[in-house]
Design a protein around this motif. Structure first.
Motif, PDB file in Angstrom:
ATOM      1  N   HIS A   1     -47.826  22.143  32.626  1.00 14.65           N
ATOM      2  CA  HIS A   1     -46.864  22.324  32.646  1.00 14.65           C
ATOM      3  C   HIS A   1     -45.966  22.223  31.165  1.00 14.65           C
ATOM      4  O   HIS A   1     -45.311  22.630  30.405  1.00 14.65           O
ATOM      5  CB  HIS A   1     -46.293  20.644  33.952  1.00 14.65           C
ATOM      6  N   LEU A   2     -47.524  21.487  30.258  1.00 11.35           N
ATOM      7  CA  LEU A   2     -46.643  20.923  29.487  1.00 11.35           C
ATOM      8  C   LEU A   2     -47.359  21.961  28.190  1.00 11.35           C
ATOM      9  O   LEU A   2     -45.649  22.329  27.482  1.00 11.35           O
ATOM     10  CB  LEU A   2     -47.377  20.202  28.974  1.00 11.35           C
ATOM     11  N   LEU A   3     -47.698  23.280  28.765  1.00 14.20           N
ATOM     12  CA  LEU A   3     -47.765  24.525  27.350  1.00 14.20           C
ATOM     13  C   LEU A   3     -45.974  24.921  28.178  1.00 14.20           C
ATOM     14  O   LEU A   3     -45.911  25.362  26.973  1.00 14.20           O
ATOM     15  CB  LEU A   3     -49.423  25.124  28.395  1.00 14.20           C
ATOM     16  N   ARG A   4     -45.921  24.991  29.321  1.00  9.79           N
ATOM     17  CA  ARG A   4     -44.596  25.754  29.933  1.00  9.79           C
ATOM     18  C   ARG A   4     -44.185  24.954  28.791  1.00  9.79           C
ATOM     19  O   ARG A   4     -43.126  25.690  27.989  1.00  9.79           O
ATOM     20  CB  ARG A   4     -44.407  25.155  31.234  1.00  9.79           C
ATOM     21  N   PHE A   5     -43.956  23.983  28.650  1.00 11.16           N
ATOM     22  CA  PHE A   5     -42.839  23.326  27.877  1.00 11.16           C
ATOM     23  C   PHE A   5     -42.358  23.294  26.049  1.00 11.16           C
ATOM     24  O   PHE A   5     -41.767  24.079  25.990  1.00 11.16           O
ATOM     25  CB  PHE A   5     -43.122  21.113  27.887  1.00 11.16           C
ATOM     26  N   VAL A   6     -43.868  23.969  26.154  1.00 11.72           N
ATOM     27  CA  VAL A   6     -43.681  24.400  24.553  1.00 11.72           C
ATOM     28  C   VAL A   6     -43.677  26.303  24.366  1.00 11.72           C
ATOM     29  O   VAL A   6     -42.366  25.570  23.386  1.00 11.72           O
ATOM     30  CB  VAL A   6     -45.519  23.817  24.456  1.00 11.72           C
ATOM     31  N   LYS A   7     -43.835  26.318  25.564  1.00 11.64           N
ATOM     32  CA  LYS A   7     -43.316  28.176  25.559  1.00 11.64           C
ATOM     33  C   LYS A   7     -41.828  27.788  26.013  1.00 11.64           C
ATOM     34  O   LYS A   7     -41.020  28.676  24.902  1.00 11.64           O
ATOM     35  CB  LYS A   7     -44.269  28.535  26.558  1.00 11.64           C
ATOM     36  N   ARG A   8     -41.432  27.181  26.462  1.00 10.04           N
ATOM     37  CA  ARG A   8     -39.955  27.814  26.434  1.00 10.04           C
ATOM     38  C   ARG A   8     -39.115  27.265  25.131  1.00 10.04           C
ATOM     39  O   ARG A   8     -38.256  27.496  24.875  1.00 10.04           O
ATOM     40  CB  ARG A   8     -39.161  26.232  27.840  1.00 10.04           C
ATOM     41  N   ALA A   9     -39.894  25.921  24.668  1.00 12.38           N
ATOM     42  CA  ALA A   9     -38.975  25.184  23.371  1.00 12.38           C
ATOM     43  C   ALA A   9     -39.666  26.720  22.212  1.00 12.38           C
ATOM     44  O   ALA A   9     -38.208  26.989  21.319  1.00 12.38           O
ATOM     45  CB  ALA A   9     -39.551  24.338  22.717  1.00 12.38           C
ATOM     46  N   ARG A  10     -40.286  27.252  22.546  1.00  7.39           N
ATOM     47  CA  ARG A  10     -40.523  28.012  21.220  1.00  7.39           C
ATOM     48  C   ARG A  10     -40.084  29.768  21.389  1.00  7.39           C
ATOM     49  O   ARG A  10     -39.087  29.560  20.692  1.00  7.39           O
ATOM     50  CB  ARG A  10     -42.159  28.532  21.093  1.00  7.39           C
TER      51      ARG A  10
ATOM     52  N   ALA B   1     -33.892   7.642  23.953  1.00  6.99           N
ATOM     53  CA  ALA B   1     -32.408   7.873  24.012  1.00  6.99           C
ATOM     54  C   ALA B   1     -32.497   9.463  23.916  1.00  6.99           C
ATOM     55  O   ALA B   1     -32.765  10.139  22.857  1.00  6.99           O
ATOM     56  CB  ALA B   1     -31.714   7.392  22.826  1.00  6.99           C
ATOM     57  N   SER B   2     -31.713   9.596  25.049  1.00  6.99           N
ATOM     58  CA  SER B   2     -31.071  11.364  24.471  1.00  6.99           C
ATOM     59  C   SER B   2     -30.170  11.898  23.731  1.00  6.99           C
ATOM     60  O   SER B   2     -30.391  13.066  23.046  1.00  6.99           O
ATOM     61  CB  SER B   2     -30.119  12.023  25.871  1.00  6.99           C
ATOM     62  N   ALA B   3     -29.857  10.430  22.025  1.00 11.10           N
ATOM     63  CA  ALA B   3     -28.722  10.878  21.493  1.00 11.10           C
ATOM     64  C   ALA B   3     -29.967  11.816  20.155  1.00 11.10           C
ATOM     65  O   ALA B   3     -29.152  12.689  19.934  1.00 11.10           O
ATOM     66  CB  ALA B   3     -28.888  10.104  20.849  1.00 11.10           C
ATOM     67  N   GLU B   4     -31.550  11.394  20.302  1.00  8.96           N
ATOM     68  CA  GLU B   4     -32.218  11.790  18.934  1.00  8.96           C
ATOM     69  C   GLU B   4     -32.518  13.168  19.784  1.00  8.96           C
ATOM     70  O   GLU B   4     -33.209  14.177  18.682  1.00  8.96           O
ATOM     71  CB  GLU B   4     -34.185  11.219  19.612  1.00  8.96           C
ATOM     72  N   VAL B   5     -32.450  13.416  21.341  1.00 12.67           N
ATOM     73  CA  VAL B   5     -32.907  14.629  21.513  1.00 12.67           C
ATOM     74  C   VAL B   5     -31.449  16.002  21.132  1.00 12.67           C
ATOM     75  O   VAL B   5     -32.020  16.561  20.506  1.00 12.67           O
ATOM     76  CB  VAL B   5     -32.968  14.809  23.095  1.00 12.67           C
TER      77      VAL B   5
ATOM     78  N   LEU C   1     -34.371  18.257  27.791  1.00 16.21           N
ATOM     79  CA  LEU C   1     -35.674  18.376  27.731  1.00 16.21           C
ATOM     80  C   LEU C   1     -36.219  18.723  29.212  1.00 16.21           C
ATOM     81  O   LEU C   1     -36.827  19.073  29.650  1.00 16.21           O
ATOM     82  CB  LEU C   1     -36.049  16.217  27.824  1.00 16.21           C
ATOM     83  N   ASP C   2     -35.208  18.776  29.934  1.00 17.95           N
ATOM     84  CA  ASP C   2     -35.799  18.786  31.822  1.00 17.95           C
ATOM     85  C   ASP C   2     -35.887  20.347  31.591  1.00 17.95           C
ATOM     86  O   ASP C   2     -36.234  21.161  32.519  1.00 17.95           O
ATOM     87  CB  ASP C   2     -33.743  18.510  32.789  1.00 17.95           C
ATOM     88  N   ASP C   3     -34.219  20.653  31.308  1.00 17.16           N
ATOM     89  CA  ASP C   3     -34.594  22.959  31.218  1.00 17.16           C
ATOM     90  C   ASP C   3     -35.790  22.582  30.390  1.00 17.16           C
ATOM     91  O   ASP C   3     -36.766  23.708  30.910  1.00 17.16           O
ATOM     92  CB  ASP C   3     -33.370  22.507  30.262  1.00 17.16           C
TER      93      ASP C   3
END
Lengths: 136, 136
Positions: free
Chosen positions: A45-54, A76-80, B123-125
């Motif tokens: 799951h974490l790797l998929r997160f990374v892949k999506r971000a990249r 805080a969602s503001a940071e994101v 983040l959810d996405d």
DNA sequence: TATAAACCTTCCCACAATGGTAAGGTCAAC
DNA sequence: GTTGACCTTACCATTGTGGGAAGGTTTATA
């Protein structure tokens, strides 16, 4: 799950999984007695997160920040949003650069006969010898 | 002319001039008795050509091809145009990629409160847990 | 059971283009 | 004749990814 299986499950190559581990983007995997890395659903799951971000163009550093925020349930969602908004601006700058190049090149290509004569406004421009184009 | 003077005259750093020489993009400069590189107006002209090509996003390899055509007084302009047109297409592909990222990120950022609550569609996405956004 | 195929491990090399830095030679000005 | 500004080569770093070698392990099959 072996690294190869985790790779195909996540879409991140085994090579890159090891790399991400080596630079500390992801935590070192557990190992079997024979030193094989072991992964579970959470790691995938974490790797998929990374892949999506990249895939969205975030650098590895930005991805690390996003991962940290993801795992901090009280962020805080503001940071994101700040990271995302800055990234959008950077992408738009890059797009503007590329569009400038395309605009210039299209103009030059349009002016270039593209035939078997040596006459070439593209080269003339590159050489800084842009003689006045015949108005078009 | 020393390399430093050639650098400021052409806008290509001394470092890059040496690099371009080392990879064969430009011919090795002549040397003084004490092994200093020497440049003249022609070399500076050539360096400017290279700089302009790089600023238009051509790779060093493409730049080498363009340089070759520039120096071949009997080239067909079609050859140059082909390189340029291919390059335009590559740039446009890259632009399209970046625009896809921007589109997605803008949507996500738009959906994100950007406040001090932890709730964050971005983040959810990334996590692949895109719960249905409240329609907007 | 033996062996081969398909994994895994680490380590090093490569890319593209650029910047930095260090150790040493040279030149010009004062 | 010394100082400062230049030059030389030779490395290292970056960003993110792939390739390969040399060697260990696991699995499938003959």
């Amino acid at each position: 799950m072996n690294i190869g299986e985790a790779a195909s499950a996540s879409g991140v190559s085994a090579k890159m999984i090891r790399y991400y581990e080596s630079i500390g983007l992801i935590r070192p995997a557990q190992r079997t007695g024979s030193n094989y890395r072991v992964y579970g659903g959470e790691e995938v799951h974490l790797l998929r997160f990374v892949k999506r971000a990249r895939a969205l163009g975030f650098s590895v550093d930005e991805t690390a920040a996003l991962l940290g925020l993801w795992q901090d349930k009280s962020r805080a969602s503001a940071e994101v949003k700040t990271i995302a908004v800055n990234h959008i601006a950077a992408l738009e700058n890059k797009i503007a650069d590329l569009e400038g190049m395309v605009r210039t090149l299209k103009h030059l290509a349009h002016c270039c006969g593209g035939n078997d004569r040596p006459d070439c406004p593209i080269l003339d421009d590159l050489a800084g010898e842009a003689h006045a184009a015949k108005g078009h």
